[in-house]
Design a protein around this motif. Sequence first.
Motif, mmCIF file in Angstrom:
data_model
loop_
_atom_site.group_PDB
_atom_site.id
_atom_site.type_symbol
_atom_site.label_atom_id
_atom_site.label_comp_id
_atom_site.label_asym_id
_atom_site.label_seq_id
_atom_site.Cartn_x
_atom_site.Cartn_y
_atom_site.Cartn_z
ATOM 1 N N ARG A 84 51.556 10.887 -30.522
ATOM 2 C CA ARG A 84 49.918 10.624 -29.231
ATOM 3 C C ARG A 84 50.132 9.597 -29.460
ATOM 4 N N TYR A 85 50.577 8.293 -29.735
ATOM 5 C CA TYR A 85 50.183 6.473 -29.632
ATOM 6 C C TYR A 85 50.794 6.523 -27.939
ATOM 7 N N PHE A 86 50.140 5.698 -27.637
ATOM 8 C CA PHE A 86 50.580 4.837 -26.266
ATOM 9 C C PHE A 86 50.762 3.281 -26.352
ATOM 10 N N PHE A 87 51.945 2.680 -25.565
ATOM 11 C CA PHE A 87 51.841 1.507 -26.383
ATOM 12 C C PHE A 87 52.873 0.996 -24.904
ATOM 13 N N GLU A 88 52.756 -0.863 -24.625
ATOM 14 C CA GLU A 88 54.008 -0.972 -23.596
ATOM 15 C C GLU A 88 54.381 -1.173 -24.183
ATOM 16 N N ALA A 89 56.075 -1.360 -23.310
ATOM 17 C CA ALA A 89 56.688 -2.370 -24.088
ATOM 18 C C ALA A 89 58.125 -2.346 -22.059
ATOM 19 N N ASP A 90 58.994 -3.247 -22.956
ATOM 20 C CA ASP A 90 59.741 -3.725 -21.662
ATOM 21 C C ASP A 90 60.593 -2.273 -21.884
ATOM 22 N N ALA A 91 61.615 -1.998 -22.977
ATOM 23 C CA ALA A 91 62.169 -0.975 -22.150
ATOM 24 C C ALA A 91 61.988 -0.290 -23.767
ATOM 25 N N LEU A 92 62.409 1.293 -23.543
ATOM 26 C CA LEU A 92 62.036 2.363 -24.507
ATOM 27 C C LEU A 92 62.834 1.733 -25.721
ATOM 28 N N PRO A 93 62.056 1.862 -26.910
ATOM 29 C CA PRO A 93 62.792 1.891 -28.071
ATOM 30 C C PRO A 93 63.077 2.886 -28.938
ATOM 31 N N ASP A 94 63.423 3.046 -29.610
ATOM 32 C CA ASP A 94 64.541 3.729 -30.075
ATOM 33 C C ASP A 94 63.253 4.779 -31.244
ATOM 34 N N THR A 95 62.632 4.184 -32.335
ATOM 35 C CA THR A 95 61.642 4.474 -33.023
ATOM 36 C C THR A 95 60.025 3.630 -32.314
ATOM 37 N N CYS A 96 59.428 4.839 -32.548
ATOM 38 C CA CYS A 96 57.399 4.885 -32.046
ATOM 39 C C CYS A 96 56.893 3.479 -33.096
ATOM 40 N N PRO A 97 56.335 2.392 -32.431
ATOM 41 C CA PRO A 97 56.150 1.536 -33.294
ATOM 42 C C PRO A 97 55.151 1.553 -34.075
ATOM 43 N N ASN A 98 54.346 2.997 -33.976
ATOM 44 C CA ASN A 98 52.928 3.107 -34.713
ATOM 45 C C ASN A 98 53.652 3.694 -35.933
ATOM 46 N N CYS A 99 54.364 5.042 -35.827
ATOM 47 C CA CYS A 99 54.536 5.731 -36.574
ATOM 48 C C CYS A 99 55.424 5.300 -37.166
ATOM 49 N N HIS A 100 56.851 4.588 -36.444
ATOM 50 C CA HIS A 100 58.066 4.536 -37.434
ATOM 51 C C HIS A 100 59.233 5.937 -36.650
ATOM 52 N N LEU A 101 58.802 6.915 -36.371
ATOM 53 C CA LEU A 101 59.620 8.040 -36.358
ATOM 54 C C LEU A 101 60.617 8.155 -35.374
#
Length: 220
Positions: free
Chosen positions: A10-27
């Motif tokens: 349930r982490y929200f974050f800003e990025a330029d593009a949709l990443p493959d993994t979550c920067p918080n939980c890395h799943l």
Amino acid sequence: MGLFACNACRYFFEADALPDTCPNCHLDSVLGSTDSGRRVSFPAVRAATEAEVKAYEEVGKAAQEERDFLEWLDSLSSYDLSNDEYHVALMLLHSFRTTPDLYTKHFTNDLLPAKKGGIEGWNAQAMARILYIDVKKSFTSKINQERQNAGTNDIVKVAAQTPPDSAANVLRRFRQNEITKIFRDPQNLGDIRRVDLEKVVLEPSDGYLRFLTEWYNSMA
Ligand SMILES: [Zn+2]
């Protein structure tokens, strides 16, 4: 730049593009069930919905407003203000802390010609009187409301239970005279009642007008 959400943590974050993994939980994926009950794996990270973007921006805006407000409170010590002027400034800043700049500018602009003579100055005094009476009244009722919610009249305890931009925390900044300081009475409604509005209306000092002008100029 876009807003993304992680379905796993349930982490929200800003990025330029949709990443493959979550920067918080890395799943990279989470397990879920389809309508028919079949277990499937789907990507953890997704674009935020419109409603989520709106909520995210609201929270960011509120946090920024609180930071700006607290910075202004701290900066008051850099102006040469009488006690009455300092207390009016505290209540003014508190009263307008979440008001859009456009409206705040409208009100403060009316106060600025207070040092000029003639009709303009007289008008500014009349506007200031109306505004200060209103601000003092609403500050007092805000304190009463916070005391009621906290279940205590002790301003120190109310301040501890409320956010840094609460009325109680602003009242804690009120200057006290030597006697109350010796007996260590916390600030109370009497400190608000004793603020001499008329003095600030009729004889605003150069320091106070400098504060009003700089506050006005800081608004977008
Ligand atoms: Zn995550």
